[in-house]
Write an enzyme that holds these catalytic residues in place. Structure first.
Site, short mmCIF file in Angstrom:
data_model
loop_
_atom_site.label_atom_id
_atom_site.label_comp_id
_atom_site.label_asym_id
_atom_site.label_seq_id
_atom_site.Cartn_x
_atom_site.Cartn_y
_atom_site.Cartn_z
N GLY A 184 0.83 -1.20 0.00
CA GLY A 184 0.00 0.00 0.00
C GLY A 184 0.86 1.25 0.00
O GLY A 184 1.91 1.30 -0.64
N SER A 185 0.45 2.23 0.74
CA SER A 185 1.17 3.51 0.74
C SER A 185 2.51 3.45 1.46
O SER A 185 3.28 4.41 1.39
CB SER A 185 0.29 4.61 1.33
OG SER A 185 -0.72 4.95 0.39
#
Length: 166
Positions: A33-34
């Site tokens: 993800g981020s």
């Protein structure tokens, strides 16, 4: 858990797929993800420290294709991508990292879009370069490609992050 470089304990809890009640194992792989943004920024800064790139370098110095903001502003630099001030539109949750295509192909295809909207249903370009900050997954993916193309070991982005960040 690790101590002095040795694994002293490992375990897995919860579900990899809660709907089907598939348990998580030690081999379960999750998307970063981020977190990938942090790894990418760290890798870029390592390459800056090593003198392989400079923050003020135009991105076109490192890329095998030309990127130009059609809305104007100064030439896009590595710094612009890091600070989300390149003028790229806010592509929300549409990540360009997890599509199983080579990174260069993915990034190139996102910049070569002639039609609007671009990724995530929004225009690829939103404002002139340097105008204001707009969160952009494509900016980070482009930095990942720059890591891949400029590291002296000629490692893929993933291998670079694994060897130098992880």
């Amino acid at each position: 858990l690790a101590r002095h470089g040795e694994i002293v304990w490992e375990g897995a809890y919860g579900y990899a797929d809660a709907t089907r009640r598939v348990a998580t194992t030690l081999e379960t792989v999750f998307r970063s993800g981020s977190m990938g943004k942090t790894y990418t920024a760290g890798a870029i800064m390592q390459l800056v420290e090593r003198g392989a790139i400079r923050l003020e370098d135009p991105i076109n110095k490192s890329l095998p294709f030309k990127v130009e903001n059609p809305l104007g502003g100064p030439e896009i630099t590595i710094f612009h991508l890091l600070t989300h001030t390149s003028g790229l539109g806010g592509d929300s949750a549409s990540s360009v990292f997890g599509n199983n295509r080579p990174l260069e192909e993915t990034v190139r295809s996102n910049f070569s879009r002639d039609e609007q909207p671009g990724m995530g249903g929004v225009p690829t370009w939103a404002v002139p370069t340097g105008d204001r900050g707009i969160y952009s997954n494509l900016a980070i993916a482009t930095l990942g490609l720059i890591v891949q193309l400029t590291n002296p070991e000629e490692l893929s982005f993933s291998d670079y992050v694994e060897q130098n960040i992880m």
